[in-house]
Enzyme design. Structure first.
Site, PDB file in Angstrom:
ATOM      1  N   CYS A  88       0.841  -1.189   0.000  1.00 26.60           N
ATOM      2  CA  CYS A  88       0.000   0.000   0.000  1.00 26.60           C
ATOM      3  C   CYS A  88       0.873   1.234   0.000  1.00 26.60           C
ATOM      4  O   CYS A  88       2.041   1.181   0.375  1.00 26.60           O
ATOM      5  CB  CYS A  88      -0.870   0.039   1.267  1.00 26.60           C
ATOM      6  SG  CYS A  88      -2.011  -1.326   1.364  1.00 26.60           S
ATOM      7  N   TYR A 140      12.768  -4.603  -4.664  1.00 29.70           N
ATOM      8  CA  TYR A 140      11.706  -4.621  -5.680  1.00 29.70           C
ATOM      9  C   TYR A 140      10.610  -3.567  -5.515  1.00 29.70           C
ATOM     10  O   TYR A 140      10.203  -2.945  -6.491  1.00 29.70           O
ATOM     11  CB  TYR A 140      11.080  -6.021  -5.695  1.00 29.70           C
ATOM     12  CG  TYR A 140       9.843  -6.133  -6.556  1.00 29.70           C
ATOM     13  CD1 TYR A 140       9.913  -5.995  -7.939  1.00 29.70           C
ATOM     14  CD2 TYR A 140       8.589  -6.363  -5.985  1.00 29.70           C
ATOM     15  CE1 TYR A 140       8.772  -6.091  -8.730  1.00 29.70           C
ATOM     16  CE2 TYR A 140       7.451  -6.461  -6.774  1.00 29.70           C
ATOM     17  CZ  TYR A 140       7.546  -6.324  -8.139  1.00 29.70           C
ATOM     18  OH  TYR A 140       6.429  -6.415  -8.909  1.00 29.70           O
ATOM     19  N   CYS A 172      14.754  -6.405   7.905  1.00 30.17           N
ATOM     20  CA  CYS A 172      14.034  -7.684   7.965  1.00 30.17           C
ATOM     21  C   CYS A 172      14.418  -8.447   6.699  1.00 30.17           C
ATOM     22  O   CYS A 172      14.336  -7.912   5.592  1.00 30.17           O
ATOM     23  CB  CYS A 172      12.531  -7.448   7.983  1.00 30.17           C
ATOM     24  SG  CYS A 172      11.592  -8.991   7.805  1.00 30.17           S
ATOM     25  N   CYS A 190      11.932 -13.375   4.711  1.00 25.94           N
ATOM     26  CA  CYS A 190      11.515 -14.234   3.582  1.00 25.94           C
ATOM     27  C   CYS A 190      12.701 -15.019   3.029  1.00 25.94           C
ATOM     28  O   CYS A 190      12.516 -15.990   2.292  1.00 25.94           O
ATOM     29  CB  CYS A 190      10.797 -13.435   2.504  1.00 25.94           C
ATOM     30  SG  CYS A 190      11.547 -11.883   2.091  1.00 25.94           S
ATOM     31  N   ASP A 238      17.160 -10.671 -13.067  1.00 25.56           N
ATOM     32  CA  ASP A 238      15.854 -10.280 -12.506  1.00 25.56           C
ATOM     33  C   ASP A 238      16.022 -10.075 -11.004  1.00 25.56           C
ATOM     34  O   ASP A 238      17.032 -10.485 -10.419  1.00 25.56           O
ATOM     35  CB  ASP A 238      14.801 -11.352 -12.807  1.00 25.56           C
ATOM     36  CG  ASP A 238      13.384 -10.762 -12.773  1.00 25.56           C
ATOM     37  OD1 ASP A 238      13.228  -9.579 -12.427  1.00 25.56           O
ATOM     38  OD2 ASP A 238      12.434 -11.502 -13.088  1.00 25.56           O
ATOM     39  N   ASP A 239      15.017  -9.449 -10.402  1.00 23.32           N
ATOM     40  CA  ASP A 239      15.132  -9.126  -8.974  1.00 23.32           C
ATOM     41  C   ASP A 239      14.764 -10.296  -8.073  1.00 23.32           C
ATOM     42  O   ASP A 239      15.212 -10.365  -6.935  1.00 23.32           O
ATOM     43  CB  ASP A 239      14.232  -7.930  -8.638  1.00 23.32           C
ATOM     44  CG  ASP A 239      12.771  -8.279  -8.830  1.00 23.32           C
ATOM     45  OD1 ASP A 239      12.404  -8.676  -9.952  1.00 23.32           O
ATOM     46  OD2 ASP A 239      12.009  -8.196  -7.865  1.00 23.32           O
ATOM     47  N   GLY A 299       0.140  -0.035  -5.010  1.00 24.03           N
ATOM     48  CA  GLY A 299      -1.184  -0.640  -4.876  1.00 24.03           C
ATOM     49  C   GLY A 299      -2.095  -0.193  -5.989  1.00 24.03           C
ATOM     50  O   GLY A 299      -2.213   1.011  -6.236  1.00 24.03           O
ATOM     51  N   SER A 316      11.834  -4.675 -13.549  1.00 24.27           N
ATOM     52  CA  SER A 316      12.312  -5.031 -12.220  1.00 24.27           C
ATOM     53  C   SER A 316      13.814  -5.338 -12.178  1.00 24.27           C
ATOM     54  O   SER A 316      14.463  -5.129 -11.158  1.00 24.27           O
ATOM     55  CB  SER A 316      11.523  -6.219 -11.679  1.00 24.27           C
ATOM     56  OG  SER A 316      11.508  -7.265 -12.626  1.00 24.27           O
ATOM     57  N   ASN A 362      -0.268   1.124   5.832  1.00 27.58           N
ATOM     58  CA  ASN A 362       0.636   0.331   5.000  1.00 27.58           C
ATOM     59  C   ASN A 362       1.321  -0.668   5.928  1.00 27.58           C
ATOM     60  O   ASN A 362       2.036  -0.277   6.830  1.00 27.58           O
ATOM     61  CB  ASN A 362       1.664   1.271   4.343  1.00 27.58           C
ATOM     62  CG  ASN A 362       2.728   0.540   3.547  1.00 27.58           C
ATOM     63  OD1 ASN A 362       3.777   1.090   3.273  1.00 27.58           O
ATOM     64  ND2 ASN A 362       2.486  -0.689   3.168  1.00 27.58           N
ATOM     65  N   GLY A 363       1.102  -1.965   5.673  1.00 26.94           N
ATOM     66  CA  GLY A 363       1.712  -2.998   6.511  1.00 26.94           C
ATOM     67  C   GLY A 363       0.677  -4.027   6.928  1.00 26.94           C
ATOM     68  O   GLY A 363      -0.450  -4.034   6.418  1.00 26.94           O
ATOM     69  N   CYS A 381       5.905 -13.861   3.764  1.00 27.68           N
ATOM     70  CA  CYS A 381       5.967 -12.595   4.505  1.00 27.68           C
ATOM     71  C   CYS A 381       4.685 -12.436   5.306  1.00 27.68           C
ATOM     72  O   CYS A 381       3.604 -12.668   4.783  1.00 27.68           O
ATOM     73  CB  CYS A 381       6.108 -11.429   3.536  1.00 27.68           C
ATOM     74  SG  CYS A 381       6.041  -9.831   4.368  1.00 27.68           S
ATOM     75  N   CYS A 423      12.027  -3.434   5.823  1.00 18.32           N
ATOM     76  CA  CYS A 423      11.842  -4.497   4.819  1.00 18.32           C
ATOM     77  C   CYS A 423      12.861  -4.351   3.688  1.00 18.32           C
ATOM     78  O   CYS A 423      12.816  -3.393   2.914  1.00 18.32           O
ATOM     79  CB  CYS A 423      10.428  -4.409   4.249  1.00 18.32           C
ATOM     80  SG  CYS A 423      10.188  -5.450   2.814  1.00 18.32           S
TER      81      CYS A 423
HETATM   82  S1  SF4 Z   1       9.524 -11.005   5.210  1.00 15.38           S
HETATM   83 FE1  SF4 Z   1      10.546 -10.223   3.345  1.00 15.38          FE
HETATM   84  S2  SF4 Z   1       8.977  -9.013   2.274  1.00 15.38           S
HETATM   85 FE2  SF4 Z   1       8.254  -9.343   4.377  1.00 15.38          FE
HETATM   86  S3  SF4 Z   1       8.933  -7.534   5.534  1.00 15.38           S
HETATM   87 FE3  SF4 Z   1      10.515  -9.074   5.775  1.00 15.38          FE
HETATM   88  S4  SF4 Z   1      11.956  -8.679   4.082  1.00 15.38           S
HETATM   89 FE4  SF4 Z   1      10.059  -7.604   3.599  1.00 15.38          FE
END
Ligand code: SF4
Length: 475
Positions: free
Chosen positions: A12, A253, A444, A447, A356-357, A38, A294, A112-113, A393, A247
């Protein structure tokens, strides 16, 4: 909205203005710049000294608003939202901002989140008699604020924030006041800008550029900024600093390449990732080709580092609408080809490095490799500017479940076989941190490594899914 399955979806975008005539017009332009975050719905709340006005709808910003609607969104403060659904289905009722009446006045929110304890909170609130209008977690925040016992709005807001966990960058609006805040880990971006006397809130700096505003600073994790006619005030709502967990995927991306987050330009970071990728996975080839758009910046970095020529040999169609004709066997790779088509004259007989990303399920990448082979590529070497995706995620990005993630279920040699490439190389997590210049583990990366900075409760998705499938909205 018909969203292709192969790619991750942005979450978002939020944008707010305080202190400018026709603030809704500026908000509309800001949302345009944030459209990549979004595309399912868009909305704006504007405020005069007497009232708040709202308009929202499904679709792109240009479809939801017109001049008549913007003219009726009067006032010198406003905030808006563009949404891709991560909790709650893609329904009109879930479009944001949300606006409610409370005994402390009208209150609007744009989020957003993703909250990770939303299931638990919603169940508790419903047990106590709360009635929800939507199936988005953001509405829980409104309930928690509205139930606050204090005479002070700020105290009720902070009490609500103490109860929620997870990822949230928020804009809130009430009579005469615009508020911006970020969760204590700072998962999602939010920055402050200035245009003349007006203060701006935006998910990304690219929206400030578009409206000619000056970037002031990022909102800090755990910080609330109150913007009113008397200026801007800030306070921290957490005393103990949490581990910052921005993130990393925003850099890889989601964010626009022209945005600057935490002092780092996104395009430059992506180029660095490409450079590092070239160091980690060198290969002899005739050209480096990005998957547009991307992979553009990372491919440029890979080409610069390796000295192998950069070539735009895959062309992106920017004018894709929706087709009502279901492609048959004759057009097996229709959805891949309609978006990206390789230039045969350039590719034929060449050894190519395709950058690619990310790879999520792998089905789109596999179709892309097939069309490059059909275009006559002699060798195809796939390079990915982030580590393999092995985990989902829970903080607001729409990843498929782990059972569908290619890298969660296959080793590198199986991925190479599945994609039918001559070699494959992913950027390592250490390499990613090096590329981004991070020394303090301030991101973070769950993923990739499965280390979730904030524990999560899985109830909400099941709980919400049942509610969404029971109520059908005719659109
Ligand atoms: S899990 Fe991956 S996509 Fe989700 S907040 Fe963490 S780094 Fe970002």
């Amino acid at each position: 909205m018909n969203i292709p399955k192969g790619k991750l979806h942005d979450e978002c975008g939020i944008f707010g203005v305080y202190g400018m005539e026709n603030a809704s017009e500026l908000t509309y332009l800001g949302l345009f710049a944030l459209q990549h975050r979004g595309q399912e719905s868009a909305g704006i709340i504007s405020g005069t000294p007497d009232e708040l006005n709202i308009h929202k709808g499904m679709g792109l910003v240009e479809k939801v608003f017109n001049k008549r609607i913007l003219d009726s969104l009067k006032g010198n403060y406003a905030m808006g939202h563009v949404r891709y659904s991560t909790t709650g289905s893609s329904l009109q009722k879930n479009a944001q901002p949300l606006l409610v009446s409370t005994d402390k006045g009208e209150l609007g929110i744009a989020h957003n989140g993703n909250l990770v304890n939303a299931g638990k909170l919603r169940k508790e609130l419903e047990k106590e008699g709360s009635i929800f209008q939507t199936t988005v977690d953001s509405e829980i925040i409104l309930h928690l604020i509205a139930r606050g016992k204090s005479q002070s709005f700020n105290e009720n807001l902070k009490n609500a924030l103490f109860q929620i966990e997870g990822a949230y960058s928020l804009a809130l609006i009430r009579k005469g006041l615009l508020i911006g805040l970020r969760d204590p880990n700072g998962f999602r971006p939010l920055c402050i800008g200035k245009k003349g006397y007006a203060h701006i809130l935006s998910s990304e700096t690219c929206a400030l550029d578009l409206i000619g505003a000056q970037f002031i600073r990022d909102v800090e994790p755990g910080e609330i900024v109150y913007i009113s006619y008397s200026g801007i005030k800030s306070e921290k709502f957490v005393q103990t600093p949490q581990r910052k967990s921005f993130c990393i995927f925003e850099y890889i991306y989601f964010a626009r390449p022209d945005s600057v987050i935490d002092g780092r330009n996104v395009h430059e970071m992506r180029k660095n990732m490409g450079r590092q990728l070239a160091k980690e996975h060198p290969v002899k080839a005739d050209m480096v080709i990005p998957v547009p758009d991307s992979g553009n910046s990372a491919a440029l970095g890979y080409a610069e580092e390796s000295g192998i020529p950069f070539e735009m040999a895959i062309i992106r169609n920017h004018y894709i609408g929706r087709t009502f004709i279901q492609p048959t066997q004759d057009f097996r790779d229709f959805s891949v080809r309609i978006k990206l088509n390789p230039i045969k004259n350039i590719i034929k007989g060449k050894r190519i490095i395709v950058v690619d990303d990310s790879i999520v399920r792998g089905t789109t990448s596999r179709s892309r490799v097939k069309s490059l082979r059909e275009a006559g590529a002699k060798e195809i070497h796939m390079r990915i500017s982030c580590p393999p995706h092995r985990h989902r995620c829970v903080y607001g990005i729409d990843f498929p479940s782990e059972s569908e993630l290619l890298a969660a279920n296959n080793d590198i040699s199986a991925i190479k076989g599945f994609l039918n490439v001559d070699s494959i190389g992913y950027l390592s997590q250490d390499g990613l941190m090096k590329a981004i210049g991070s020394k303090n583990n301030e991101f973070c990366c769950a993923c990739f490594d499965g280390k979730y900075p904030v524990c999560y409760d899985d109830d909400l998705s099941k709980y919400i899914h049942e509610k969404d499938s029971f109520i059908r909205e005719i659109q």
